[in-house]
Design a protein around this motif. Structure first.
Motif, PDB file in Angstrom:
ATOM      1  N   ASP A  65       0.830  -1.205   0.000  1.00  0.00           N
ATOM      2  CA  ASP A  65       0.000   0.000   0.000  1.00  0.00           C
ATOM      3  C   ASP A  65       0.865   1.255   0.000  1.00  0.00           C
ATOM      4  OD1 ASP A  65      -2.352  -1.408  -0.040  1.00  0.00           O
ATOM      5  OD2 ASP A  65      -2.738  -1.228   2.116  1.00  0.00           O
ATOM      6  N   THR A  66       1.972   1.217   0.752  1.00  0.00           N
ATOM      7  CA  THR A  66       2.852   2.376   0.839  1.00  0.00           C
ATOM      8  C   THR A  66       3.682   2.557  -0.420  1.00  0.00           C
ATOM      9  OG1 THR A  66       3.007   2.099   3.239  1.00  0.00           O
ATOM     10  CG2 THR A  66       4.727   3.423   2.190  1.00  0.00           C
ATOM     11  N   ALA A  67       4.150   1.453  -1.005  1.00  0.00           N
ATOM     12  CA  ALA A  67       5.118   1.529  -2.099  1.00  0.00           C
ATOM     13  C   ALA A  67       4.499   1.552  -3.492  1.00  0.00           C
ATOM     14  CB  ALA A  67       6.093   0.347  -2.007  1.00  0.00           C
ATOM     15  N   HIS A  68       3.231   1.183  -3.621  1.00  0.00           N
ATOM     16  CA  HIS A  68       2.682   0.947  -4.960  1.00  0.00           C
ATOM     17  C   HIS A  68       2.663   2.199  -5.832  1.00  0.00           C
ATOM     18  CE1 HIS A  68      -1.348   2.804  -5.122  1.00  0.00           C
ATOM     19  NE2 HIS A  68      -1.326   2.673  -3.822  1.00  0.00           N
ATOM     20  N   ALA A  69       2.486   3.381  -5.240  1.00  0.00           N
ATOM     21  CA  ALA A  69       2.396   4.597  -6.063  1.00  0.00           C
ATOM     22  C   ALA A  69       3.685   4.825  -6.839  1.00  0.00           C
ATOM     23  CB  ALA A  69       2.064   5.805  -5.193  1.00  0.00           C
ATOM     24  N   LEU A  70       4.836   4.695  -6.175  1.00  0.00           N
ATOM     25  CA  LEU A  70       6.119   4.892  -6.860  1.00  0.00           C
ATOM     26  C   LEU A  70       6.370   3.780  -7.868  1.00  0.00           C
ATOM     27  CD1 LEU A  70       8.762   6.442  -7.234  1.00  0.00           C
ATOM     28  CD2 LEU A  70       9.719   5.091  -5.335  1.00  0.00           C
ATOM     29  N   ILE A  71       6.049   2.545  -7.497  1.00  0.00           N
ATOM     30  CA  ILE A  71       6.243   1.423  -8.420  1.00  0.00           C
ATOM     31  C   ILE A  71       5.405   1.631  -9.678  1.00  0.00           C
ATOM     32  CG2 ILE A  71       5.828  -1.056  -8.709  1.00  0.00           C
ATOM     33  CD1 ILE A  71       6.562  -1.346  -5.703  1.00  0.00           C
ATOM     34  N   ASP A  72       4.155   2.056  -9.504  1.00  0.00           N
ATOM     35  CA  ASP A  72       3.286   2.312 -10.654  1.00  0.00           C
ATOM     36  C   ASP A  72       3.797   3.476 -11.487  1.00  0.00           C
ATOM     37  OD1 ASP A  72       1.703   0.263  -9.760  1.00  0.00           O
ATOM     38  OD2 ASP A  72       0.114   1.554  -8.964  1.00  0.00           O
ATOM     39  N   ARG A  73       4.219   4.539 -10.810  1.00  0.00           N
ATOM     40  CA  ARG A  73       4.682   5.735 -11.529  1.00  0.00           C
ATOM     41  C   ARG A  73       5.899   5.423 -12.393  1.00  0.00           C
ATOM     42  NH1 ARG A  73       4.449   8.968  -7.472  1.00  0.00           N
ATOM     43  NH2 ARG A  73       6.622   9.074  -6.865  1.00  0.00           N
ATOM     44  N   ARG A  74       6.756   4.541 -11.920  1.00  0.00           N
ATOM     45  CA  ARG A  74       7.957   4.192 -12.686  1.00  0.00           C
ATOM     46  C   ARG A  74       7.718   2.991 -13.613  1.00  0.00           C
ATOM     47  NH1 ARG A  74      12.516   6.676 -11.752  1.00  0.00           N
ATOM     48  NH2 ARG A  74      13.834   4.859 -12.168  1.00  0.00           N
ATOM     49  N   ARG A  75       6.461   2.545 -13.677  1.00  0.00           N
ATOM     50  CA  ARG A  75       6.038   1.509 -14.616  1.00  0.00           C
ATOM     51  C   ARG A  75       6.832   0.203 -14.456  1.00  0.00           C
ATOM     52  NH1 ARG A  75       6.553   5.892 -17.914  1.00  0.00           N
ATOM     53  NH2 ARG A  75       8.101   4.919 -19.240  1.00  0.00           N
ATOM     54  N   HIS A  76       7.102  -0.151 -13.205  1.00  0.00           N
ATOM     55  CA  HIS A  76       7.786  -1.417 -12.937  1.00  0.00           C
ATOM     56  C   HIS A  76       6.787  -2.563 -12.938  1.00  0.00           C
ATOM     57  CE1 HIS A  76      11.448   0.652 -12.101  1.00  0.00           C
ATOM     58  NE2 HIS A  76      11.060   1.151 -10.939  1.00  0.00           N
ATOM     59  N   THR A  77       7.285  -3.745 -13.227  1.00  0.00           N
ATOM     60  CA  THR A  77       6.507  -4.965 -13.067  1.00  0.00           C
ATOM     61  C   THR A  77       6.834  -5.541 -11.698  1.00  0.00           C
ATOM     62  OG1 THR A  77       6.554  -5.432 -15.440  1.00  0.00           O
ATOM     63  CG2 THR A  77       6.083  -7.283 -13.957  1.00  0.00           C
ATOM     64  N   LEU A  78       5.822  -5.643 -10.843  1.00  0.00           N
ATOM     65  CA  LEU A  78       6.007  -6.169  -9.492  1.00  0.00           C
ATOM     66  C   LEU A  78       5.394  -7.554  -9.401  1.00  0.00           C
ATOM     67  CD1 LEU A  78       6.752  -5.885  -6.471  1.00  0.00           C
ATOM     68  CD2 LEU A  78       4.479  -4.875  -6.152  1.00  0.00           C
ATOM     69  N   THR A  79       6.182  -8.510  -8.916  1.00  0.00           N
ATOM     70  CA  THR A  79       5.712  -9.870  -8.687  1.00  0.00           C
ATOM     71  C   THR A  79       5.830 -10.174  -7.198  1.00  0.00           C
ATOM     72  OG1 THR A  79       6.541 -10.528 -10.864  1.00  0.00           O
ATOM     73  CG2 THR A  79       6.027 -12.300  -9.304  1.00  0.00           C
ATOM     74  N   VAL A  80       4.778 -10.715  -6.616  1.00  0.00           N
ATOM     75  CA  VAL A  80       4.785 -11.103  -5.205  1.00  0.00           C
ATOM     76  C   VAL A  80       4.567 -12.603  -5.134  1.00  0.00           C
ATOM     77  CG1 VAL A  80       3.685 -10.814  -2.959  1.00  0.00           C
ATOM     78  CG2 VAL A  80       3.901  -8.844  -4.499  1.00  0.00           C
ATOM     79  N   ARG A  81       5.507 -13.303  -4.518  1.00  0.00           N
ATOM     80  CA  ARG A  81       5.425 -14.759  -4.390  1.00  0.00           C
ATOM     81  C   ARG A  81       5.488 -15.128  -2.905  1.00  0.00           C
ATOM     82  NH1 ARG A  81       6.139 -16.508  -9.556  1.00  0.00           N
ATOM     83  NH2 ARG A  81       7.503 -15.289 -10.917  1.00  0.00           N
ATOM     84  N   LEU A  82       4.345 -15.524  -2.360  1.00  0.00           N
ATOM     85  CA  LEU A  82       4.272 -15.934  -0.965  1.00  0.00           C
ATOM     86  C   LEU A  82       3.863 -17.404  -0.908  1.00  0.00           C
ATOM     87  CD1 LEU A  82       2.380 -12.873   0.589  1.00  0.00           C
ATOM     88  CD2 LEU A  82       4.848 -13.213   0.316  1.00  0.00           C
ATOM     89  N   PRO A  83       4.191 -18.086   0.193  1.00  0.00           N
ATOM     90  CA  PRO A  83       3.758 -19.484   0.321  1.00  0.00           C
ATOM     91  C   PRO A  83       2.237 -19.602   0.239  1.00  0.00           C
ATOM     92  CG  PRO A  83       5.406 -18.939   1.986  1.00  0.00           C
ATOM     93  CD  PRO A  83       5.025 -17.650   1.318  1.00  0.00           C
ATOM     94  N   ASP A  84       1.755 -20.714  -0.269  1.00  0.00           N
ATOM     95  CA  ASP A  84       0.315 -20.933  -0.390  1.00  0.00           C
ATOM     96  C   ASP A  84      -0.362 -20.969   0.971  1.00  0.00           C
ATOM     97  OD1 ASP A  84       0.441 -21.028  -3.139  1.00  0.00           O
ATOM     98  OD2 ASP A  84       0.713 -23.203  -3.198  1.00  0.00           O
ATOM     99  N   GLU A  85       0.311 -21.577   1.948  1.00  0.00           N
ATOM    100  CA  GLU A  85      -0.290 -21.671   3.279  1.00  0.00           C
ATOM    101  C   GLU A  85      -0.139 -20.333   4.007  1.00  0.00           C
ATOM    102  OE1 GLU A  85       3.989 -23.155   3.811  1.00  0.00           O
ATOM    103  OE2 GLU A  85       2.414 -23.171   2.275  1.00  0.00           O
ATOM    104  N   GLU A  86      -1.051 -20.101   4.947  1.00  0.00           N
ATOM    105  CA  GLU A  86      -0.985 -18.864   5.722  1.00  0.00           C
ATOM    106  C   GLU A  86       0.202 -18.916   6.678  1.00  0.00           C
ATOM    107  OE1 GLU A  86      -4.491 -16.409   7.417  1.00  0.00           O
ATOM    108  OE2 GLU A  86      -3.866 -17.753   9.047  1.00  0.00           O
TER     109      GLU A  86
END
Length: 198
Positions: A65-86
């Protein structure tokens, strides 16, 4: 007063741009003040943690939520890979979110527009490993060893980028250490990207 009078004569498009600029500047100033306050708290041993059980996903979502504005503005591709289990963590979610958002923002700043950023996590032996990787400017060995020191900035990395004060990564290291963790950086060299590992 002058700014408010000028705003009344702006077109809606110009007013929207001015609001975005103002919002960005206020956010930058807020982040700077927060960092300076954290430096003071660390110096006097007053940085306290409020640890409780939370999900890894909630901490990551807060950082995004905090970082997405800059990532979007610089047109980066962001990938998030977390374990399937909680995954449940015993951490201060605000402080760990601050650490992750700092790493994501740095990755966005020091990666050319249209670059790639990846946040990935895994669990082994009851320890969580989180990595933020980019294909950006990379680091030489001296920079890699020094980047978590207070007020450290590499001029060759900062060229053409929004410069910081060299506080965020030092605070991040302290927060991670207060959680009995480690934070390190890996890079194959200048121009070859960076991976920060918690």
């Amino acid at each position: 007063t002058d700014a408010l009078q000028a705003a009344s004569r702006m077109t809606p498009v110009d007013r929207g741009r001015a609001q975005l600029t103002l919002r960005s500047q206020v956010e930058a100033m807020r982040a700077l003040l927060d960092d300076l306050l954290d430096v003071s708290r660390l110096r006097f041993g007053r940085l306290a943690l409020n640890k409780h059980e939370v999900t890894l996903r909630s901490v990551v979502d807060g950082a995004l939520d905090t970082a997405h504005a800059l990532i979007d503005r610089r047109r980066h591709t962001l990938t998030v890979r977390l374990p399937d289990e909680e995954i449940r963590l015993e951490v201060d979610p605000t402080r760990m979110g601050q650490v992750l958002s700092n790493l994501l923002i740095n990755a966005a700043k020091y990666t050319d527009e249209g670059g790639r950023i990846e946040l990935r996590a895994s669990v082994q032996d009851d320890r969580c490993r989180i990595e933020v990787a980019d294909n950006g400017k990379g680091l030489d060995e001296a920079a890699r060893r020094s980047m978590f020191e207070m007020f450290w900035r590499a001029s060759e990395v900062d060229i053409g980028s929004a410069q910081g004060m060299g506080i965020g990564l030092a605070v991040a290291r302290s927060v991670v250490q207060m959680h009995d963790g480690t934070i390190t950086a890996e890079s194959a060299g200048p121009g070859k990207g960076t991976t920060v590992v918690i």
